[in-house]
Design a protein around this motif. Structure first.
Motif, PDB file in Angstrom:
ATOM      1  N   LYS A  69     -45.278   5.868  -7.145  1.00 52.93           N
ATOM      2  CA  LYS A  69     -46.070   4.693  -6.153  1.00 52.93           C
ATOM      3  C   LYS A  69     -45.076   3.512  -5.963  1.00 52.93           C
ATOM      4  O   LYS A  69     -45.434   2.487  -6.927  1.00 52.93           O
ATOM      5  CB  LYS A  69     -47.420   4.410  -6.468  1.00 52.93           C
ATOM      6  N   GLY A  70     -44.151   3.335  -5.731  1.00 51.83           N
ATOM      7  CA  GLY A  70     -43.077   2.402  -5.699  1.00 51.83           C
ATOM      8  C   GLY A  70     -41.718   2.843  -5.512  1.00 51.83           C
ATOM      9  O   GLY A  70     -41.424   3.647  -4.715  1.00 51.83           O
ATOM     10  N   THR A  71     -40.899   1.959  -6.195  1.00 51.94           N
ATOM     11  CA  THR A  71     -39.516   2.284  -6.049  1.00 51.94           C
ATOM     12  C   THR A  71     -39.013   2.796  -7.497  1.00 51.94           C
ATOM     13  O   THR A  71     -38.965   2.015  -8.540  1.00 51.94           O
ATOM     14  CB  THR A  71     -38.596   1.068  -5.812  1.00 51.94           C
ATOM     15  N   LEU A  72     -38.686   4.044  -7.542  1.00 48.48           N
ATOM     16  CA  LEU A  72     -38.133   4.900  -8.773  1.00 48.48           C
ATOM     17  C   LEU A  72     -36.550   4.264  -9.025  1.00 48.48           C
ATOM     18  O   LEU A  72     -36.056   4.606  -8.050  1.00 48.48           O
ATOM     19  CB  LEU A  72     -38.483   6.320  -8.714  1.00 48.48           C
ATOM     20  N   THR A  73     -36.425   4.041 -10.029  1.00 46.32           N
ATOM     21  CA  THR A  73     -35.161   3.507 -10.493  1.00 46.32           C
ATOM     22  C   THR A  73     -34.274   4.390 -11.337  1.00 46.32           C
ATOM     23  O   THR A  73     -32.984   4.264 -11.335  1.00 46.32           O
ATOM     24  CB  THR A  73     -35.262   1.993 -11.039  1.00 46.32           C
ATOM     25  N   ALA A  74     -35.074   4.968 -12.487  1.00 50.98           N
ATOM     26  CA  ALA A  74     -34.279   5.597 -13.394  1.00 50.98           C
ATOM     27  C   ALA A  74     -35.125   6.822 -13.899  1.00 50.98           C
ATOM     28  O   ALA A  74     -36.382   6.749 -14.229  1.00 50.98           O
ATOM     29  CB  ALA A  74     -33.947   4.825 -14.619  1.00 50.98           C
ATOM     30  N   VAL A  75     -34.417   8.050 -14.218  1.00 50.61           N
ATOM     31  CA  VAL A  75     -35.181   9.200 -14.881  1.00 50.61           C
ATOM     32  C   VAL A  75     -34.326   9.990 -15.970  1.00 50.61           C
ATOM     33  O   VAL A  75     -33.074  10.006 -15.795  1.00 50.61           O
ATOM     34  CB  VAL A  75     -35.604  10.220 -13.720  1.00 50.61           C
ATOM     35  N   GLU A  76     -35.089  10.124 -16.911  1.00 49.50           N
ATOM     36  CA  GLU A  76     -34.569  11.052 -17.869  1.00 49.50           C
ATOM     37  C   GLU A  76     -35.169  12.565 -17.872  1.00 49.50           C
ATOM     38  O   GLU A  76     -36.388  12.460 -17.988  1.00 49.50           O
ATOM     39  CB  GLU A  76     -34.630  10.515 -19.513  1.00 49.50           C
TER      40      GLU A  76
END
Length: 429
Positions: free
Chosen positions: A173-180
């Protein structure tokens, strides 16, 4: 199911159906055809070099699935990657070619070329970044002009990772910026394993890594913007608190494929790009030492032609039994499953992405059965069915794409959920 055109008798043709992976793709297509029989029959055929071996695969599938009609009703097409005419003949008979013939760096391009020239869509299960990226560089415009889709890495490499990132973005819910992401495998008492075709692909991929860097320069890409804090850097070996075991960077095609998808979504769909890092859990300290010793020997040997030859001749010895010329047993496959867990961060809805640190987190997961020969056929076949049923939801009516770029506006994730590859939101630890 899409209607088969009068001059193309088959929805799907499995090329390389008599290979180790191909035989499981045959069984998955047969199951899918049985599912679709009430809503428009899926017409399919098998193809490869040997009519006799292909017939044997169909008999085996008929026995395993209790579908005796397979051994008599399924068409056999003789085609060879070294024979351009036979490939053309095969491609003119099908809407989608499922290419199971690897290593793709040696055998993939003739199939891509034949599909484009003869108007058949092409799906493969390659985990070889150099092949995948070179096909995009050299054939995207040609495929676009012909209205043909070429979609690579539609197996374990890299549908769970690529579609998993898209799923995480959709749930955030928003802006996803980084994922591991952290990949782990659970096996039974007999352990797990892979076929030496995968081992051979890894040998050539590691020995030729320098040329991949040169290839990427030819795209002339500008760096994508970094939204939020840069993803944290991990060591080459570290203990992961997230999965409670030692982990190393994932050496497959997932990072390459996800980055290509994120670039497509940024440039074509104006989406905020997600930074991505992929890791694989190796277990406890003993497993780490074993992996380190094997990895060191592998790294040294792939640098020399004699070393590569020995690695190919004795896959079981040099991989500590992980890969073999016979592949895993049915019991090993039945007892094996995988999990890919995604830990993401970003900005909640209404939060200014240009100020402050990310203030929200999410954890998602993709789980499935044995990744190489159970989940891979399921992913490949569902990608093909999605292409057939939802072609108007794919981008630009043709081109060379990653799974995420091709299927981001389709129901592929829902289809995978219904065929043993489960996507879910988990609580953040």
């Amino acid at each position: 199911m899409a209607t088969v055109t009068s001059n193309r008798p088959y929805h799907i043709i499995i090329f390389g159906a008599s290979g180790f992976t191909g035989q499981f793709v045959v069984e998955e297509v047969a199951r899918c055809a049985a599912e679709s029989s009430s809503g428009g029959s899926l017409q399919w055929a098998v193809a490869g070099r040997s009519r006799e071996r292909l017939g044997g695969v169909l008999k085996q599938a008929a026995r395993r699935l209790s579908m005796p009609e397979l051994s008599t009703d399924v068409k056999i097409i003789v085609a060879d990657v070294s024979n351009e005419e036979s490939l053309g003949m095969m491609c003119r008979q099908g809407q989608v070619i499922l290419n199971c013939v690897g290593p793709y760096r040696f055998y993939g391009e003739p199939v891509v070329k034949a599909c484009i020239e003869n108007g058949a869509h092409c799906i493969d299960i390659s985990g070889e970044p150099k092949f995948l990226e070179r096909m995009q560089l050299e054939y995207h415009s040609k495929a676009l002009d012909k209205g043909v889709y070429v979609i690579g890495s539609c197996g374990f490499d890299s549908i769970p990772a690529d579609m998993g990132i898209l799923y995480t973005q959709m749930q955030f819910k928003g802006t996803l910026t980084a994922v591991e992401s952290f990949f782990t495998v659970t096996t039974g008492p007999e352990g797990g394993g892979g076929h030496d075709a995968t081992w051979e692909s890894a040998i050539y991929g590691f020995s030729d890594s320098h040329s991949l860097r040169q290839l990427r320069k030819k795209f002339g890409h500008k760096p994508m913007p970094v939204v939020g804090a840069r993803v944290k850097k991990r060591g080459s070996v570290f203990f992961s608190k997230e999965i409670h075991q030692y982990a190393i960077p994932f050496m497959g095609s997932d990072p390459s494929v996800v980055k290509r998808t994120q670039r497509y979504l940024y440039e074509e769909e104006d989406h905020s790009p997600v930074q991505y890092s992929a890791y694989v859990g190796v277990g406890g300290l003993f497993a780490l030492v074993k992996m380190f010793c094997g990895g060191l020997v592998f790294w040294l040997m792939v640098k020399f032609s004699l070393g590569r030859k020995l690695l190919k001749m004795f896959p079981s010895f040099f991989s500590f039994g992980l890969f073999s010329k016979t592949g895993p047993t049915m019991k090993q496959m039945e007892d094996t499953c995988f999990s890919m867990t995604f830990f993401g961060e970003g900005y909640s809805e209404g939060q200014d992405t240009s100020q402050g640190h990310p203030n929200a987190k999410i954890c998602t997961q993709v789980i499935g059965a044995e990744p190489g020969y159970v989940a891979t056929p399921a992913a490949m076949v569902q990608a093909a069915v999605t292409l057939l049923d939802e072609v108007h939801s794919l981008p630009k009516r043709g081109g060379v794409y990653t799974p995420g770029a091709a299927f981001c506006k389709t129901s592929l994730i829902d289809r995978l959920n219904n065929h043993g590859i489960k996507f879910s939101v988990r609580s953040y630890p």
